[in-house]
Scaffold this active site. Structure first.
Site, PDB file in Angstrom:
ATOM      1  N   CYS A 153      -6.998   8.468   3.121  1.00 39.56           N
ATOM      2  CA  CYS A 153      -6.986   7.846   4.423  1.00 39.56           C
ATOM      3  C   CYS A 153      -7.924   8.748   5.304  1.00 39.56           C
ATOM      4  O   CYS A 153      -9.290   8.815   5.166  1.00 39.56           O
ATOM      5  CB  CYS A 153      -5.849   7.494   5.162  1.00 39.56           C
ATOM      6  N   HIS A 166      -2.912   4.981   1.350  1.00 39.43           N
ATOM      7  CA  HIS A 166      -1.944   6.027   1.304  1.00 39.43           C
ATOM      8  C   HIS A 166      -1.274   5.811  -0.012  1.00 39.43           C
ATOM      9  O   HIS A 166      -0.052   5.093   0.019  1.00 39.43           O
ATOM     10  CB  HIS A 166      -1.013   5.916   2.646  1.00 39.43           C
ATOM     11  N   GLU A 201       0.736   7.941  -1.203  1.00 40.15           N
ATOM     12  CA  GLU A 201       2.053   8.644  -1.223  1.00 40.15           C
ATOM     13  C   GLU A 201       3.174   7.883  -0.504  1.00 40.15           C
ATOM     14  O   GLU A 201       4.301   8.148  -0.593  1.00 40.15           O
ATOM     15  CB  GLU A 201       1.878   9.900  -0.250  1.00 40.15           C
TER      16      GLU A 201
END
Length: 194
Positions: free
Chosen positions: A78, A169, A171
């Site tokens: 990002c 993202h 994660e």
């Protein structure tokens, strides 16, 4: 194998969790000196202008460029993708200016236009779950950059040698395979640097 997560802003703990699921040790990097002990580095999301300012304030710009010159892998997610890019639309100055690509900030709109989707990524067998939050876009890539995934014909994941970037993202899901892909890049670089 130690992979650092630049801990100036963003989902640091979530990246560390994903790194550890991928079989490496994750470390929050708050000081430049810590980079010497790292085999790879993740620059997480957040706000790219703020991250850039903090990197300059704490001496990370030159330190991360040297880290890259040493051939150590870097993964920008990002805002981290924006920080890696050589060109940022509507901005005169880039931050690290490492990756041969032009990017557009907030290309997917504001926070309320955030979404999740499954993406095919080159080098990963099954589609990867991707969370887009005020996501940037890779408008174009230069020589040496491989496009790894697209969303609606727009580039959202790319790799240039030891550099990896995603608009989304990875994660923020339980799918750690993009972190595993990066950990494999780090492992390969360690073998070639020995």
């Amino acid at each position: 194998m130690k992979i650092g997560v630049l801990a100036l802003q963003g989902a640091v703990a979530e990246h560390i969790r994903s790194i550890e699921l991928a079989g490496a040790e994750g470390v929050a990097v708050k000081k430049v000196e810590q980079l010497d002990d790292m085999d790879g580095l993740i620059i997480p999301g957040g706000e790219s202008t703020t991250i850039g300012k903090l990197m300059r304030k704490y001496g990370f710009i030159e330190a991360i460029r040297q880290f890259s010159e040493a051939g150590k892998p870097i993964f920008g997610t990002c805002a981290g993708l924006i920080v890696l890019a050589k060109n940022i639309s509507g901005q005169d100055d880039a931050h690290l200016s490492l990756m041969n690509m032009s990017v557009s900030r907030n290309a997917f709109g504001r926070q309320r236009e955030s979404f999740e989707t499954d993406l095919d990524v080159v080098g990963i067998d099954e589609p990867v779950r991707a969370v887009f939050i005020r996501a940037p876009l890779i408008e174009s890539v230069g020589e040496g950059v491989e496009v790894l995934s697209t969303y609606q014909d727009e580039i959202v994941t790319a790799r240039e040698g030891h550099l990896l970037a995603s608009s989304f993202h990875p994660e923020l899901t339980d799918d750690y395979r993009l972190h595993k892909y990066f950990a494999d890049m780090v492992e390969s670089s360690l073998k070639s640097l020995r």
